[in-house]
Design an enzyme around this catalytic site. Structure first.
Site, PDB file in Angstrom:
ATOM      1  N   ALA A 190      27.244 -36.586 100.883  1.00 24.97           N
ATOM      2  CA  ALA A 190      25.910 -36.371 100.305  1.00 24.97           C
ATOM      3  C   ALA A 190      25.493 -34.908 100.397  1.00 24.97           C
ATOM      4  O   ALA A 190      24.322 -34.588 100.487  1.00 24.97           O
ATOM      5  CB  ALA A 190      24.894 -37.247 101.031  1.00 24.97           C
ATOM      6  N   GLY A 206      26.452 -32.460  98.188  1.00 26.03           N
ATOM      7  CA  GLY A 206      26.463 -31.726  96.919  1.00 26.03           C
ATOM      8  C   GLY A 206      25.059 -31.534  96.356  1.00 26.03           C
ATOM      9  O   GLY A 206      24.122 -32.251  96.704  1.00 26.03           O
ATOM     10  N   ARG A 233      24.358 -31.437  87.661  1.00 27.17           N
ATOM     11  CA  ARG A 233      24.071 -32.055  86.363  1.00 27.17           C
ATOM     12  C   ARG A 233      22.713 -32.754  86.311  1.00 27.17           C
ATOM     13  O   ARG A 233      22.248 -33.138  85.246  1.00 27.17           O
ATOM     14  CB  ARG A 233      25.200 -33.047  86.008  1.00 27.17           C
ATOM     15  N   ALA A 279     -24.657 -55.256  87.618  1.00 18.92           N
ATOM     16  CA  ALA A 279     -23.925 -54.288  86.802  1.00 18.92           C
ATOM     17  C   ALA A 279     -24.438 -52.880  87.066  1.00 18.92           C
ATOM     18  O   ALA A 279     -25.639 -52.659  87.189  1.00 18.92           O
ATOM     19  CB  ALA A 279     -24.106 -54.626  85.332  1.00 18.92           C
TER      20      ALA A 279
HETATM   21  C1  UD1 Z   1      34.062 -37.513  92.334  1.00 20.86           C
HETATM   22  C2  UD1 Z   1      35.578 -37.673  92.399  1.00 20.86           C
HETATM   23  C3  UD1 Z   1      36.053 -38.365  91.121  1.00 20.86           C
HETATM   24  C4  UD1 Z   1      35.353 -39.707  90.963  1.00 20.86           C
HETATM   25  C5  UD1 Z   1      33.828 -39.528  91.030  1.00 20.86           C
HETATM   26  C6  UD1 Z   1      33.165 -40.874  91.111  1.00 20.86           C
HETATM   27  C7  UD1 Z   1      36.540 -35.800  93.634  1.00 20.86           C
HETATM   28  C8  UD1 Z   1      37.173 -34.478  93.553  1.00 20.86           C
HETATM   29  N1  UD1 Z   1      36.200 -36.356  92.483  1.00 20.86           N
HETATM   30  O1  UD1 Z   1      33.758 -36.689  91.229  1.00 20.86           O
HETATM   31  O2  UD1 Z   1      37.476 -38.572  91.167  1.00 20.86           O
HETATM   32  O3  UD1 Z   1      35.728 -40.293  89.723  1.00 20.86           O
HETATM   33  O4  UD1 Z   1      33.461 -38.796  92.220  1.00 20.86           O
HETATM   34  O5  UD1 Z   1      31.779 -40.751  91.051  1.00 20.86           O
HETATM   35  O6  UD1 Z   1      36.371 -36.321  94.715  1.00 20.86           O
HETATM   36  N2  UD1 Z   1      30.000 -33.814  97.875  1.00 20.86           N
HETATM   37  C9  UD1 Z   1      29.899 -33.293  99.146  1.00 20.86           C
HETATM   38  N3  UD1 Z   1      30.379 -32.051  99.394  1.00 20.86           N
HETATM   39  C10 UD1 Z   1      30.983 -31.304  98.447  1.00 20.86           C
HETATM   40  C11 UD1 Z   1      31.091 -31.848  97.132  1.00 20.86           C
HETATM   41  C12 UD1 Z   1      30.588 -33.112  96.888  1.00 20.86           C
HETATM   42  O7  UD1 Z   1      29.358 -33.930 100.054  1.00 20.86           O
HETATM   43  O8  UD1 Z   1      31.409 -30.182  98.751  1.00 20.86           O
HETATM   44  C13 UD1 Z   1      29.449 -35.151  97.628  1.00 20.86           C
HETATM   45  C14 UD1 Z   1      28.366 -35.166  96.563  1.00 20.86           C
HETATM   46  O9  UD1 Z   1      27.095 -34.975  97.159  1.00 20.86           O
HETATM   47  C15 UD1 Z   1      28.526 -36.544  95.939  1.00 20.86           C
HETATM   48  C16 UD1 Z   1      29.992 -36.877  96.161  1.00 20.86           C
HETATM   49  O10 UD1 Z   1      30.467 -35.979  97.133  1.00 20.86           O
HETATM   50  O11 UD1 Z   1      27.737 -37.506  96.599  1.00 20.86           O
HETATM   51  C17 UD1 Z   1      30.814 -36.726  94.902  1.00 20.86           C
HETATM   52  O12 UD1 Z   1      30.698 -35.387  94.445  1.00 20.86           O
HETATM   53  P1  UD1 Z   1      30.499 -35.058  92.912  1.00 20.86           P
HETATM   54  O13 UD1 Z   1      30.380 -33.595  92.761  1.00 20.86           O
HETATM   55  O14 UD1 Z   1      29.464 -35.907  92.299  1.00 20.86           O
HETATM   56  O15 UD1 Z   1      31.944 -35.472  92.361  1.00 20.86           O
HETATM   57  P2  UD1 Z   1      32.296 -36.056  90.951  1.00 20.86           P
HETATM   58  O16 UD1 Z   1      32.480 -34.934  90.000  1.00 20.86           O
HETATM   59  O17 UD1 Z   1      31.334 -37.109  90.566  1.00 20.86           O
HETATM   60 MG    MG Z   2      29.540 -37.746  91.343  1.00 22.60          MG
END
Ligand code: UD1
Ligand code: MG
Length: 463
Positions: free
Chosen positions: A12, A14, A18, A386
């Site tokens: 969690a 990230g 988007r 009223a």
């Molecule tokens: C990721 C998967 C993808 C999958 C998709 C499903 C990878 C590389 N890709 O892509 O294969 O189909 O989820 O939803 O794993 N996060 C961190 N730290 C970071 C980066 C991300 O904690 O450095 C967390 C984000 O907060 C998020 C989750 O990891 O909750 C997934 O990251 P996100 O960037 O959404 O990956 P996707 O592009 O969706």
């Molecule tokens: Mg994702």
């Protein structure tokens, strides 16, 4: 129930680019709660006792929002990808941990059954890693699950890294982001993940081909519950998740004997309870910890927040009710506004364009039209005419109005607080009451009416 040695790691950290938002993605709300709260509830319900949440982007905000949950936090700073997030979390995974379950905070609607099935498959095959997948009509932005000719999973490739490989993009089986790992494998292999040449991130998904290279078993469970498993990366996906949650909650209430006339338009938050034979009309929002009794009618376009309605309550069209209590048989509206701490006892009737705030209306009080009752105590059986207004604010302080049992307040009365109207007293219509009216008396304060001869101005009207 899963074995209690499991450690769950929730990613969690990230930002959620988007979403185009200044709030962390996992705090965006689905029916009044941060999306990640749904996932935490599911894990807690499963009996998983060790839950690690990896936070990073606006970490303090996320920690604050989740402070009531029995979870531990790990801070990932900077955020270098999902693999890096698990590397950081691994430090906090106890040495004696059983399997490690990794889930994404942005895919929070996964069910208990799906998690159980994933873990069961993992144990049955003694796999190094078991991933959860779904098959979509189009793989969109998700990671693609690559299988060899024998159907065994060999890798998960990110769509961003595969723009030049149409054969990869054509794959419709995608990675949902839920995984079970064998802990010793995970500890060892995490350090071997290279950076993506395209994005520079460290991908957790690289562990799949690393496991295969080591000759370890990799399993994939194709789950059918598409709508529960897809990630939330954009506002459109957030709206889709809201619809999923809404439908589930509404189905549960209908199963339990509540009539929803047009359930698509009812937004009922997850902690709300509703008694059987209650009927809810379209465009109704019921939020927070609201409790609704049996046999109530909630008409169209009503919003009820953190309130308690006993049995047989009738809320007519267009009402807003917040932090209030409505006793059995109360009816309000259309277009009534109950602001916080309104306490309407059994059989009270509040009609159209009536606003109540921080007031007790004892049994059988009637306030039928165009009235403001604020900081008031209104005795049982009183009739509030009223246009009655409690003038509770002198510009500095709020003051109390007390109306004792069985009083009658004539229409268009201003009650200038602090003031008391005694039991059984009458107030004449159109009065501005600044002094107490003793019990049983008639209080009246308005200019006495005079009827004068008409004076014709100018010429006498021609016959
Ligand atoms: C990721 C998967 C993808 C999958 C998709 C499903 C990878 C590389 N890709 O892509 O294969 O189909 O989820 O939803 O794993 N996060 C961190 N730290 C970071 C980066 C991300 O904690 O450095 C967390 C984000 O907060 C998020 C989750 O990891 O909750 C997934 O990251 P996100 O960037 O959404 O990956 P996707 O592009 O969706
Ligand atoms: Mg994702």
């Amino acid at each position: 129930m899963l074995n209690d040695k499991i450690t769950a790691v929730i990613l969690a950290a990230g930002q959620g680019t988007r979403m185009k938002s200044s709030h962390p993605k996992v705090l965006h709300q689905i029916l009044g709660r941060p999306m990640i709260a749904y996932l935490l509830d599911t894990l807690i319900n499963l009996g998983i006792e060790d839950i690690l949440v990896v936070v990073g982007y606006q970490a303090e905000k996320v920690q604050e929002a989740l402070k009531d949950y029995p979870v531990r936090f790990v801070v990932q700073e900077p955020q270098l990808g999902t693999g890096h997030a698990v590397q950081v979390a691994m430090v906090a995974v106890p040495p004696e941990a059983g399997d490690v379950l990794v889930l994404c905070g942005d895919a929070p609607l996964i069910s208990r059954e799906s998690i159980n099935a994933l873990h069961q498959m993992h144990k049955n095959h003694q796999a190094a890693v078991t991933i959860q997948t779904v098959v979509l009509p189009d793989g969109l932005h998700y990671g693609r699950v690559v299988r060899d000719d024998a159907g065994r999973v060999t890798a998960v490739l990110q769509s961003k890294d595969s723009v030049d490989r149409p054969e990869i993009l054509a794959i419709r089986e995608i990675n949902t982001g839920a995984y079970c790992f064998d802990t010793p494998f995970l500890r060892d292999a995490l350090d071997r993940i290279p950076k993506s040449p395209v994005t520079g991130e460290i991908y957790l998904t690289d562990l799949i081909h690393i496991a295969r290279e080591q000759g370890r078993a990799v399993e994939a469970l194709i789950d059918q519950n598409l709508e529960d498993l897809l990630g939330i990366n954009s506002r459109a996906e957030l709206a889709a998740a809201t619809q999923t949650v809404k439908r589930k909650i509404n189905a549960r209430h209908m199963d339990q004997g509540v009539t929803l006339v047009d359930p698509e338009t009812n937004y009922i938050e997850s902690l709300v309870t509703i008694g059987r034979d209650t009927v809810i009309y379209p465009n109704v929002y019921i939020q927070g910890r609201t409790v609704i009794g049996e046999n109530c009618v909630i008409e169209a376009s009503v919003k009820i927040v953190d309130s308690t309605l006993e049995n047989d309550v009738h809320v007519k069209m267009g009402c807003v009710v917040t932090q209030s209590r409505l006793g059995a048989g109360v009816d309000i509206g259309p277009f009534a506004h109950l602001r916080p701490l309104s306490d309407l006892r059994q059989g009270v009737h509040v009609g159209n364009f009536v606003e109540v705030k921080k007031s007790v209306l004892h049994e059988g009080v009637k306030a039928g039209h165009l009235t403001y009752l604020g900081d008031a105590e209104v005795g049982a059986g009183t009739n509030v005419g009223a246009g009655t207004i409690t003038c509770n604010y002198d510009g500095v302080k709020k003051h109390q109005t007390i109306i004792e049992e069985g009083a009658f307040i004539g229409s268009n009365t201003a009650l200038v607080a602090p003031v008391t109207i005694g039991a059984g007293a009458y107030v004449g219509a159109g009065s501005t009451i600044t002094k107490d009216v003793p019990p049983g008396k008639l209080g009246i304060s308005r200019a006495r009416q005079v009827n004068l001869e008409r004076r014709l101005i100018g010429k006498k009207k021609e016959e």
